[in-house]
Scaffold this motif. Structure first.
Motif, mmCIF file in Angstrom:
data_model
loop_
_atom_site.group_PDB
_atom_site.id
_atom_site.type_symbol
_atom_site.label_atom_id
_atom_site.label_comp_id
_atom_site.label_asym_id
_atom_site.label_seq_id
_atom_site.Cartn_x
_atom_site.Cartn_y
_atom_site.Cartn_z
ATOM 1 N N THR A 124 0.835 -1.207 0.000
ATOM 2 C CA THR A 124 0.000 0.000 0.000
ATOM 3 C C THR A 124 0.868 1.254 0.000
ATOM 4 O O THR A 124 2.065 1.211 0.314
ATOM 5 C CB THR A 124 -0.911 0.019 1.230
ATOM 6 N N ASP A 125 0.229 2.401 -0.331
ATOM 7 C CA ASP A 125 0.950 3.673 -0.290
ATOM 8 C C ASP A 125 0.867 4.268 1.108
ATOM 9 O O ASP A 125 0.356 3.642 2.046
ATOM 10 C CB ASP A 125 0.395 4.637 -1.347
ATOM 11 N N ASN A 126 1.343 5.499 1.265
ATOM 12 C CA ASN A 126 1.384 6.121 2.587
ATOM 13 C C ASN A 126 0.005 6.345 3.182
ATOM 14 O O ASN A 126 -0.148 6.475 4.400
ATOM 15 C CB ASN A 126 2.120 7.463 2.508
ATOM 16 N N ALA A 127 -1.029 6.375 2.311
ATOM 17 C CA ALA A 127 -2.399 6.583 2.778
ATOM 18 C C ALA A 127 -3.114 5.265 3.051
ATOM 19 O O ALA A 127 -4.298 5.255 3.396
ATOM 20 C CB ALA A 127 -3.185 7.391 1.745
ATOM 21 N N GLY A 128 -2.405 4.149 2.880
ATOM 22 C CA GLY A 128 -3.001 2.842 3.122
ATOM 23 C C GLY A 128 -3.809 2.305 1.964
ATOM 24 O O GLY A 128 -4.509 1.297 2.110
ATOM 25 N N GLN A 129 -3.714 2.952 0.792
ATOM 26 C CA GLN A 129 -4.439 2.482 -0.382
ATOM 27 C C GLN A 129 -3.566 1.501 -1.150
ATOM 28 O O GLN A 129 -2.366 1.725 -1.299
ATOM 29 C CB GLN A 129 -4.815 3.660 -1.279
ATOM 30 N N PRO A 130 -4.149 0.402 -1.651
ATOM 31 C CA PRO A 130 -3.343 -0.580 -2.400
ATOM 32 C C PRO A 130 -2.632 0.065 -3.580
ATOM 33 O O PRO A 130 -3.204 0.914 -4.274
ATOM 34 C CB PRO A 130 -4.376 -1.604 -2.870
ATOM 35 N N ASP A 131 -1.379 -0.337 -3.796
ATOM 36 C CA ASP A 131 -0.640 0.134 -4.963
ATOM 37 C C ASP A 131 -1.344 -0.307 -6.242
ATOM 38 O O ASP A 131 -2.128 -1.266 -6.248
ATOM 39 C CB ASP A 131 0.783 -0.446 -4.967
ATOM 40 N N TYR A 132 -1.044 0.390 -7.338
ATOM 41 C CA TYR A 132 -1.610 -0.010 -8.623
ATOM 42 C C TYR A 132 -0.931 -1.304 -9.082
ATOM 43 O O TYR A 132 0.302 -1.422 -9.047
ATOM 44 C CB TYR A 132 -1.400 1.080 -9.682
ATOM 45 N N GLY A 133 -1.738 -2.258 -9.514
ATOM 46 C CA GLY A 133 -1.172 -3.502 -10.030
ATOM 47 C C GLY A 133 -2.250 -4.460 -10.488
ATOM 48 O O GLY A 133 -3.266 -4.648 -9.800
ATOM 49 N N ARG A 134 -2.058 -5.042 -11.661
ATOM 50 C CA ARG A 134 -2.981 -6.034 -12.203
ATOM 51 C C ARG A 134 -2.174 -7.233 -12.700
ATOM 52 O O ARG A 134 -1.113 -7.058 -13.300
ATOM 53 C CB ARG A 134 -3.814 -5.457 -13.349
ATOM 54 N N LEU A 135 -2.720 -8.416 -12.455
ATOM 55 C CA LEU A 135 -2.040 -9.638 -12.872
ATOM 56 C C LEU A 135 -2.918 -10.366 -13.875
ATOM 57 O O LEU A 135 -4.115 -10.557 -13.643
ATOM 58 C CB LEU A 135 -1.759 -10.523 -11.660
ATOM 59 N N TYR A 136 -2.312 -10.793 -14.996
ATOM 60 C CA TYR A 136 -3.014 -11.522 -16.053
ATOM 61 C C TYR A 136 -2.441 -12.938 -16.105
ATOM 62 O O TYR A 136 -1.247 -13.117 -16.385
ATOM 63 C CB TYR A 136 -2.830 -10.828 -17.401
ATOM 64 N N LEU A 137 -3.287 -13.921 -15.821
ATOM 65 C CA LEU A 137 -2.852 -15.314 -15.812
ATOM 66 C C LEU A 137 -3.571 -16.079 -16.904
ATOM 67 O O LEU A 137 -4.794 -16.022 -17.015
ATOM 68 C CB LEU A 137 -3.158 -15.964 -14.455
ATOM 69 N N HIS A 138 -2.803 -16.816 -17.708
ATOM 70 C CA HIS A 138 -3.375 -17.680 -18.743
ATOM 71 C C HIS A 138 -2.866 -19.101 -18.497
ATOM 72 O O HIS A 138 -1.652 -19.332 -18.429
ATOM 73 C CB HIS A 138 -2.972 -17.202 -20.141
ATOM 74 N N HIS A 139 -3.794 -20.022 -18.341
ATOM 75 C CA HIS A 139 -3.449 -21.410 -18.027
ATOM 76 C C HIS A 139 -3.793 -22.285 -19.215
ATOM 77 O O HIS A 139 -4.919 -22.273 -19.707
ATOM 78 C CB HIS A 139 -4.224 -21.861 -16.791
ATOM 79 N N ASP A 140 -2.817 -23.079 -19.675
ATOM 80 C CA ASP A 140 -3.011 -23.930 -20.846
ATOM 81 C C ASP A 140 -4.108 -24.970 -20.628
ATOM 82 O O ASP A 140 -4.457 -25.308 -19.488
ATOM 83 C CB ASP A 140 -1.714 -24.659 -21.203
ATOM 84 N N MET A 141 -4.626 -25.491 -21.725
ATOM 85 C CA MET A 141 -5.555 -26.608 -21.671
ATOM 86 C C MET A 141 -4.939 -27.759 -20.875
ATOM 87 O O MET A 141 -3.729 -27.999 -20.941
ATOM 88 C CB MET A 141 -5.876 -27.082 -23.086
#
Length: 205
Positions: A124-141
């Motif tokens: 989180t930042d100094n204000a306690g808000q979550p940092d910016y971040g996105r995760l993209y997961l692709h799982h094979d057949m």
């Protein structure tokens, strides 16, 4: 000369010619595909079993005069998840089988046959808000082969029921990724196949 010949029930005699019965080899006997009805944007699903994605059944009535060894193959299409820090997303699958009866409704909060998911937390930042971040997961057949513990009796019906859910293990942050949350889940589809394998004819010594 003898007129009668004793042969295994895995063999046939047609027109005086010896042949092989269809049930005497490993074979595909049922094949269905279930499509996800819940793909897309995902909101908080913090209580199991979560959001139902796929609900599919498959059945087969044995045409063999002998017991059959049965294999259930579960083949998943490629799956994808988008989650935002600090949240988690997980697919959970369950399947049940029954002979000459309706299987229990699969419930991955009681029994999980397969699962996959992802999470991350960049702080989180100094204000306690979550940092910016996105995760993209692709799982094979992927596929799972499941041999039933007991042979299917001759003439019996095997019923299988499969369900796939998605859930978001708690705690859930509604202001994820610096107040710009993005969460998606795509299960797409599953293919259920039943295979039958032969057993020896005990009447033939």
């Amino acid at each position: 000369m003898a007129n009668d010949v004793c042969v295994s029930r895995n063999l046939t005699i047609v027109g005086g010619q010896l042949g092989i019965a269809p049930w005497s080899v490993f074979r595909l006997v049922a094949d269905v595909t279930g499509t996800s009805t819940g793909d897309g944007a995902l909101t908080a699903q913090t209580r199991l079993p979560g959001k139902l994605m796929i609900d599919q059944t498959v059945s087969w009535v044995s045409d063999s005069p002998l017991p059959s060894l049965m294999l259930l193959r579960v083949t998943r299409a490629y799956r994808s998840i988008i989650t935002s820090t600090p949240n988690a997303v997980q697919f959970r699958e369950a399947w049940e089988t029954a002979v000459d009866a309706t299987p229990r409704t699969p419930d991955p909060s009681r029994l999980v046959n397969s699962q996959m998911g992802t999470s991350f937390d960049t702080g989180t930042d100094n204000a306690g808000q979550p940092d910016y971040g996105r995760l993209y997961l692709h799982h094979d057949m992927s596929s799972s082969d499941n041999w039933l513990p007991d042979p299917l009796p001759a003439g019996a019906t095997l019923n299988a029921h499969y369900r796939c859910y998605v859930w978001t293990p708690p705690p859930w942050s509604p202001n994820a990724s610096e107040g710009q949350p993005l969460h998606e889940a795509h299960a797409r589809s599953v293919r259920l196949q039943l295979f039958a394998a032969p057993t020896l004819d005990p009447s033939i010594q």
